[in-house]
Write a protein that holds these residues in place. Sequence first.
Motif, PDB file in Angstrom:
ATOM      1  N   GLY A   1       0.835  -1.201   0.000  1.00 33.07           N
ATOM      2  CA  GLY A   1       0.000   0.000   0.000  1.00 33.07           C
ATOM      3  C   GLY A   1       0.862   1.240   0.000  1.00 33.07           C
ATOM      4  N   LEU A   2       0.493   2.234  -0.822  1.00 34.63           N
ATOM      5  CA  LEU A   2       1.279   3.456  -0.956  1.00 34.63           C
ATOM      6  C   LEU A   2       0.388   4.688  -0.890  1.00 34.63           C
ATOM      7  CD1 LEU A   2       3.429   2.291  -3.993  1.00 34.63           C
ATOM      8  CD2 LEU A   2       4.182   2.435  -1.626  1.00 34.63           C
ATOM      9  N   GLY A   3       0.902   5.739  -0.256  1.00 36.13           N
ATOM     10  CA  GLY A   3       0.236   7.034  -0.221  1.00 36.13           C
ATOM     11  C   GLY A   3       1.204   8.084  -0.741  1.00 36.13           C
ATOM     12  N   THR A   4       0.684   9.186  -1.279  1.00 30.45           N
ATOM     13  CA  THR A   4       1.542  10.210  -1.887  1.00 30.45           C
ATOM     14  C   THR A   4       1.338  11.577  -1.246  1.00 30.45           C
ATOM     15  OG1 THR A   4      -0.046  10.949  -3.550  1.00 30.45           O
ATOM     16  CG2 THR A   4       1.280   9.010  -4.097  1.00 30.45           C
ATOM     17  N   VAL A   5       2.216  12.505  -1.625  1.00 26.44           N
ATOM     18  CA  VAL A   5       2.096  13.867  -1.112  1.00 26.44           C
ATOM     19  C   VAL A   5       0.923  14.605  -1.738  1.00 26.44           C
ATOM     20  CG1 VAL A   5       4.528  14.101  -0.519  1.00 26.44           C
ATOM     21  CG2 VAL A   5       3.764  14.777  -2.790  1.00 26.44           C
ATOM     22  N   THR A   6       0.393  14.094  -2.838  1.00 26.89           N
ATOM     23  CA  THR A   6      -0.760  14.739  -3.469  1.00 26.89           C
ATOM     24  C   THR A   6      -2.083  14.151  -3.001  1.00 26.89           C
ATOM     25  OG1 THR A   6      -0.646  13.232  -5.332  1.00 26.89           O
ATOM     26  CG2 THR A   6       0.546  15.319  -5.549  1.00 26.89           C
ATOM     27  N   GLY A   7      -2.023  13.151  -2.108  1.00 25.02           N
ATOM     28  CA  GLY A   7      -3.241  12.561  -1.575  1.00 25.02           C
ATOM     29  C   GLY A   7      -3.708  11.311  -2.297  1.00 25.02           C
TER      30      GLY A   7
ATOM     31  N   THR B   1      -0.365  10.857   5.162  1.00 29.15           N
ATOM     32  CA  THR B   1       0.703  10.723   6.161  1.00 29.15           C
ATOM     33  C   THR B   1       0.965   9.285   6.571  1.00 29.15           C
ATOM     34  OG1 THR B   1      -0.885  11.138   7.922  1.00 29.15           O
ATOM     35  CG2 THR B   1       0.366  13.028   7.095  1.00 29.15           C
ATOM     36  N   ASP B   2      -0.030   8.408   6.426  1.00 30.21           N
ATOM     37  CA  ASP B   2       0.185   7.020   6.789  1.00 30.21           C
ATOM     38  C   ASP B   2      -0.856   6.139   6.111  1.00 30.21           C
ATOM     39  OD1 ASP B   2       1.478   4.905   7.967  1.00 30.21           O
ATOM     40  OD2 ASP B   2       0.741   5.290   9.988  1.00 30.21           O
ATOM     41  N   VAL B   3      -0.476   4.891   5.883  1.00 29.52           N
ATOM     42  CA  VAL B   3      -1.391   3.878   5.368  1.00 29.52           C
ATOM     43  C   VAL B   3      -1.193   2.620   6.208  1.00 29.52           C
ATOM     44  CG1 VAL B   3      -1.536   4.730   2.991  1.00 29.52           C
ATOM     45  CG2 VAL B   3       0.279   3.138   3.604  1.00 29.52           C
ATOM     46  N   ALA B   4      -2.249   1.821   6.342  1.00 26.94           N
ATOM     47  CA  ALA B   4      -2.165   0.568   7.096  1.00 26.94           C
ATOM     48  C   ALA B   4      -3.211  -0.397   6.568  1.00 26.94           C
ATOM     49  CB  ALA B   4      -2.387   0.809   8.584  1.00 26.94           C
ATOM     50  N   PHE B   5      -2.823  -1.651   6.423  1.00 27.07           N
ATOM     51  CA  PHE B   5      -3.772  -2.678   6.011  1.00 27.07           C
ATOM     52  C   PHE B   5      -4.591  -3.126   7.212  1.00 27.07           C
ATOM     53  CE2 PHE B   5      -0.828  -2.978   2.482  1.00 27.07           C
ATOM     54  CZ  PHE B   5      -1.699  -3.087   1.414  1.00 27.07           C
ATOM     55  N   VAL B   6      -5.865  -3.405   6.992  1.00 25.57           N
ATOM     56  CA  VAL B   6      -6.730  -3.931   8.040  1.00 25.57           C
ATOM     57  C   VAL B   6      -6.255  -5.353   8.321  1.00 25.57           C
ATOM     58  CG1 VAL B   6      -9.095  -4.647   8.585  1.00 25.57           C
ATOM     59  CG2 VAL B   6      -8.679  -2.496   7.374  1.00 25.57           C
ATOM     60  N   PRO B   7      -5.988  -5.688   9.589  1.00 26.55           N
ATOM     61  CA  PRO B   7      -5.478  -7.032   9.901  1.00 26.55           C
ATOM     62  C   PRO B   7      -6.506  -8.114   9.608  1.00 26.55           C
ATOM     63  CG  PRO B   7      -5.926  -5.807  11.911  1.00 26.55           C
ATOM     64  CD  PRO B   7      -6.147  -4.860  10.771  1.00 26.55           C
ATOM     65  N   GLU B   8      -6.016  -9.328   9.412  1.00 28.25           N
ATOM     66  CA  GLU B   8      -6.896 -10.452   9.088  1.00 28.25           C
ATOM     67  C   GLU B   8      -7.425 -11.143  10.344  1.00 28.25           C
ATOM     68  OE1 GLU B   8      -5.322 -13.048   6.125  1.00 28.25           O
ATOM     69  OE2 GLU B   8      -4.669 -11.389   4.884  1.00 28.25           O
TER      70      GLU B   8
ATOM     71  N   ALA C   1      -7.237  10.798  -3.449  1.00 27.46           N
ATOM     72  CA  ALA C   1      -8.265  10.289  -2.527  1.00 27.46           C
ATOM     73  C   ALA C   1      -8.440  11.259  -1.363  1.00 27.46           C
ATOM     74  CB  ALA C   1      -7.868   8.908  -2.009  1.00 27.46           C
ATOM     75  N   HIS C   2      -7.345  11.892  -0.975  1.00 19.38           N
ATOM     76  CA  HIS C   2      -7.357  12.957   0.020  1.00 19.38           C
ATOM     77  C   HIS C   2      -6.951  14.233  -0.711  1.00 19.38           C
ATOM     78  CE1 HIS C   2      -7.622  10.334   3.585  1.00 19.38           C
ATOM     79  NE2 HIS C   2      -6.907   9.488   2.878  1.00 19.38           N
ATOM     80  N   GLY C   3      -7.343  15.349  -0.198  1.00 19.09           N
ATOM     81  CA  GLY C   3      -7.008  16.616  -0.845  1.00 19.09           C
ATOM     82  C   GLY C   3      -5.570  17.037  -0.622  1.00 19.09           C
ATOM     83  N   ILE C   4      -4.849  16.322   0.227  1.00 20.40           N
ATOM     84  CA  ILE C   4      -3.502  16.747   0.607  1.00 20.40           C
ATOM     85  C   ILE C   4      -2.706  15.512   1.047  1.00 20.40           C
ATOM     86  CG2 ILE C   4      -4.089  17.244   3.008  1.00 20.40           C
ATOM     87  CD1 ILE C   4      -2.435  19.899   2.599  1.00 20.40           C
TER      88      ILE C   4
ATOM     89  N   VAL D   1      -4.591   7.833   6.083  1.00 22.28           N
ATOM     90  CA  VAL D   1      -4.776   9.011   6.930  1.00 22.28           C
ATOM     91  C   VAL D   1      -4.006  10.141   6.282  1.00 22.28           C
ATOM     92  CG1 VAL D   1      -4.425   9.970   9.226  1.00 22.28           C
ATOM     93  CG2 VAL D   1      -4.893   7.543   8.963  1.00 22.28           C
ATOM     94  N   ALA D   2      -4.594  11.334   6.280  1.00 26.66           N
ATOM     95  CA  ALA D   2      -3.950  12.467   5.618  1.00 26.66           C
ATOM     96  C   ALA D   2      -3.972  13.699   6.516  1.00 26.66           C
ATOM     97  CB  ALA D   2      -4.644  12.764   4.296  1.00 26.66           C
ATOM     98  N   VAL D   3      -3.270  14.719   6.060  1.00 24.60           N
ATOM     99  CA  VAL D   3      -3.200  15.989   6.775  1.00 24.60           C
ATOM    100  C   VAL D   3      -4.575  16.639   6.860  1.00 24.60           C
ATOM    101  CG1 VAL D   3      -2.141  18.285   6.722  1.00 24.60           C
ATOM    102  CG2 VAL D   3      -0.788  16.293   6.134  1.00 24.60           C
ATOM    103  N   ASP D   4      -5.508  16.247   5.981  1.00 26.30           N
ATOM    104  CA  ASP D   4      -6.864  16.812   6.015  1.00 26.30           C
ATOM    105  C   ASP D   4      -7.692  16.259   7.184  1.00 26.30           C
ATOM    106  OD1 ASP D   4      -7.426  14.232   5.169  1.00 26.30           O
ATOM    107  OD2 ASP D   4      -8.247  14.818   3.221  1.00 26.30           O
ATOM    108  N   SER D   5      -7.057  15.517   8.102  1.00 24.97           N
ATOM    109  CA  SER D   5      -7.693  14.957   9.304  1.00 24.97           C
ATOM    110  C   SER D   5      -8.764  13.933   8.988  1.00 24.97           C
ATOM    111  CB  SER D   5      -8.287  16.064  10.173  1.00 24.97           C
ATOM    112  OG  SER D   5      -7.279  16.933  10.588  1.00 24.97           O
ATOM    113  N   ARG D   6      -8.641  13.281   7.855  1.00 29.73           N
ATOM    114  CA  ARG D   6      -9.607  12.252   7.472  1.00 29.73           C
ATOM    115  C   ARG D   6      -8.919  10.905   7.372  1.00 29.73           C
ATOM    116  NH1 ARG D   6     -13.124  15.280   2.813  1.00 29.73           N
ATOM    117  NH2 ARG D   6     -13.864  16.934   4.178  1.00 29.73           N
TER     118      ARG D   6
END
Length: 197
Positions: A73-79, A127-134, A121-124, A152-157
């Motif tokens: 799983g990957l997240g970017t600075v652009t959301g 900051t972190d990604v995590a897989f839901v455990p099995e 997916a986020h407007g900004i 999770v992103a800086v947009d508090s979502r």
Amino acid sequence: MKKTLEFRAHNGEIEDIALGPDNKVVTAGRDFQCCVWQQDQLVTGLRWHENLPGIPDKAYRYQACRDSGTFLGLGTVTGSVAIHIAFSLQVSGAGLGGSPLAPRSPSPPMCPQRLYYVKEAHGIVVTDVAFVPESQPGRELLGGHEAALLSVAVDSRCKLHLLPTRRSLPVWLLLLLCAGLIVATILLLQLAFPGFL
């Protein structure tokens, strides 16, 4: 604490580091790369311009990474958020790693299998990604989906990204279709060339 290994993973700062199964380490750096490491050897590297043709390589930067063993799983600075299939990233790392602190050669062109991608997916910044455990509660959250990634992103979502289960044919059905194709081919040859058999 005792240092066991030191090597140059990126040119510049490392944004995120995640420990994965089989002693693999996933890093996301400010050099626009995400790398999967086994000890100090590069297993594979992901670059935006190789994974998403048509997007300039400086337009996006990996910010957060997680390895579930099956998925990356990957997240970017652009959301943006992406899920790659981890075993499609297992290319030969011969000559790509290198000695500790030695600059490594650029990664070879590759096309890892991306299963899921949501642009912005986020407007900004993610900051972190995590897989839901099995676990049992995790399986309830998954429902009929193959995997779930929280971002999770800086947009508090916090957003849940569900990867639909990939469909595949059962082996018995595939064998039955092959046998039917062989029989149909023989019948067509017999029809086209009487006395063929």
